[in-house]
Design a protein around this motif. Structure first.
Motif, PDB file in Angstrom:
ATOM      1  N   ARG A   9      -0.254 -19.568  -1.618  1.00 48.61           N
ATOM      2  CA  ARG A   9       0.507 -18.557  -1.998  1.00 48.61           C
ATOM      3  C   ARG A   9       2.024 -18.568  -2.672  1.00 48.61           C
ATOM      4  O   ARG A   9       3.011 -19.684  -2.897  1.00 48.61           O
ATOM      5  CB  ARG A   9       0.781 -17.996  -0.660  1.00 48.61           C
ATOM      6  N   SER A  80       0.883  -9.404   7.702  1.00 49.11           N
ATOM      7  CA  SER A  80       0.449  -9.444   6.162  1.00 49.11           C
ATOM      8  C   SER A  80      -0.698  -8.527   6.206  1.00 49.11           C
ATOM      9  O   SER A  80      -0.549  -8.355   7.304  1.00 49.11           O
ATOM     10  CB  SER A  80      -0.147 -10.816   5.969  1.00 49.11           C
ATOM     11  N   ALA A  88      -3.823  -9.436   0.291  1.00 50.49           N
ATOM     12  CA  ALA A  88      -2.240  -8.754  -0.237  1.00 50.49           C
ATOM     13  C   ALA A  88      -0.827  -9.950  -0.013  1.00 50.49           C
ATOM     14  O   ALA A  88      -0.709 -10.235   0.231  1.00 50.49           O
ATOM     15  CB  ALA A  88      -1.980  -7.265  -0.377  1.00 50.49           C
ATOM     16  N   THR A  89       0.092  -8.836  -0.104  1.00 52.86           N
ATOM     17  CA  THR A  89       1.317  -9.670   0.552  1.00 52.86           C
ATOM     18  C   THR A  89       1.670  -9.901   2.267  1.00 52.86           C
ATOM     19  O   THR A  89       0.883  -9.321   2.522  1.00 52.86           O
ATOM     20  CB  THR A  89       2.107  -8.292   0.152  1.00 52.86           C
ATOM     21  N   HIS A  91       4.672 -10.451   4.376  1.00 53.43           N
ATOM     22  CA  HIS A  91       6.493 -10.251   5.357  1.00 53.43           C
ATOM     23  C   HIS A  91       7.433 -11.143   5.975  1.00 53.43           C
ATOM     24  O   HIS A  91       6.476 -10.631   7.325  1.00 53.43           O
ATOM     25  CB  HIS A  91       6.668  -8.712   5.143  1.00 53.43           C
ATOM     26  N   MET A 104       8.740 -13.002   0.533  1.00 49.90           N
ATOM     27  CA  MET A 104       7.285 -12.188   0.799  1.00 49.90           C
ATOM     28  C   MET A 104       6.628 -12.863  -0.165  1.00 49.90           C
ATOM     29  O   MET A 104       7.192 -13.894  -0.779  1.00 49.90           O
ATOM     30  CB  MET A 104       7.602 -11.051   0.036  1.00 49.90           C
ATOM     31  N   SER A 105       5.304 -12.751   0.282  1.00 50.72           N
ATOM     32  CA  SER A 105       4.557 -13.734  -0.296  1.00 50.72           C
ATOM     33  C   SER A 105       3.270 -12.639  -1.116  1.00 50.72           C
ATOM     34  O   SER A 105       2.619 -12.134  -0.456  1.00 50.72           O
ATOM     35  CB  SER A 105       3.942 -15.199   0.922  1.00 50.72           C
ATOM     36  N   ALA A 106       2.917 -13.839  -2.229  1.00 52.87           N
ATOM     37  CA  ALA A 106       1.989 -12.869  -3.417  1.00 52.87           C
ATOM     38  C   ALA A 106       1.000 -13.834  -2.859  1.00 52.87           C
ATOM     39  O   ALA A 106       0.761 -14.926  -3.146  1.00 52.87           O
ATOM     40  CB  ALA A 106       1.729 -12.380  -4.487  1.00 52.87           C
ATOM     41  N   TYR A 113       2.532 -10.166  -9.400  1.00 49.31           N
ATOM     42  CA  TYR A 113       3.719  -9.100  -8.549  1.00 49.31           C
ATOM     43  C   TYR A 113       4.881  -9.536  -8.599  1.00 49.31           C
ATOM     44  O   TYR A 113       5.967  -9.046  -7.747  1.00 49.31           O
ATOM     45  CB  TYR A 113       2.767  -8.758  -7.631  1.00 49.31           C
ATOM     46  N   LEU A 117       8.515  -8.002  -5.789  1.00 45.71           N
ATOM     47  CA  LEU A 117       8.869  -8.803  -4.509  1.00 45.71           C
ATOM     48  C   LEU A 117      10.209  -8.860  -4.471  1.00 45.71           C
ATOM     49  O   LEU A 117      10.835  -8.724  -3.223  1.00 45.71           O
ATOM     50  CB  LEU A 117       7.850 -10.249  -4.296  1.00 45.71           C
TER      51      LEU A 117
END
Length: 131
Positions: A9, A80, A88-89, A91, A104-106, A113, A117
């Motif tokens: 991620r 998440s 998705a993301t 936090h 935050m991760s994607a 994206y 973030l």
């Protein structure tokens, strides 16, 4: 903002001079999501709070409502979700000297994206630690 890749991620982080609890409150307050989330116009959630398994609807900035489910929560630390059935993301917030590290991760497939973030984290900082 310098993204990192960890556990498959992308992660962006920001040091915020505010208590971790204040940042966590913003990350989990659905009424605050449109204020810090550039792609969010609004959200509702069953039970009114972020909790594992909770389902809701997020309305995108262009007005499209999408279903979501909270997939993972560690209270006070991270959460998440999956939006429209797609992971998705995530936090989170970690305690740090003179404040906290908000992150935050994607997913790996969503590096485009990351600037969104970064904007969200900057807005959270402005909300949690106004100058």
């Amino acid at each position: 903002m310098r993204p990192m890749l960890r556990d498959g991620r992308w992660i962006v982080r920001r040091h915020i001079r505010a208590a971790p609890e204040a940042v966590w409150a913003l990350l989990t307050d659905l009424a605050a999501w449109p204020r810090w989330g550039p792609t969010v116009r609004g959200a509702t959630i069953d039970g009114g709070r972020v909790a594992e398994g909770a389902r809701g609807t997020v309305t995108t900035a262009v007005g499209v409502p999408l279903p979501f489910v909270i997939t993972d929560v560690e209270p006070g630390r991270r959460w998440s979700w999956a939006v429209a059935g797609v992971p998705a993301t995530a936090h989170g917030v970690d305690p740090a000297a003179a404040g906290c590290i908000a992150w935050m991760s994607a997913p790996l497939w969503a590096p485009a994206y990351l600037p969104v973030l970064g904007i969200a984290l900057a807005r959270i900082e402005a909300m949690a630690a106004p100058s």
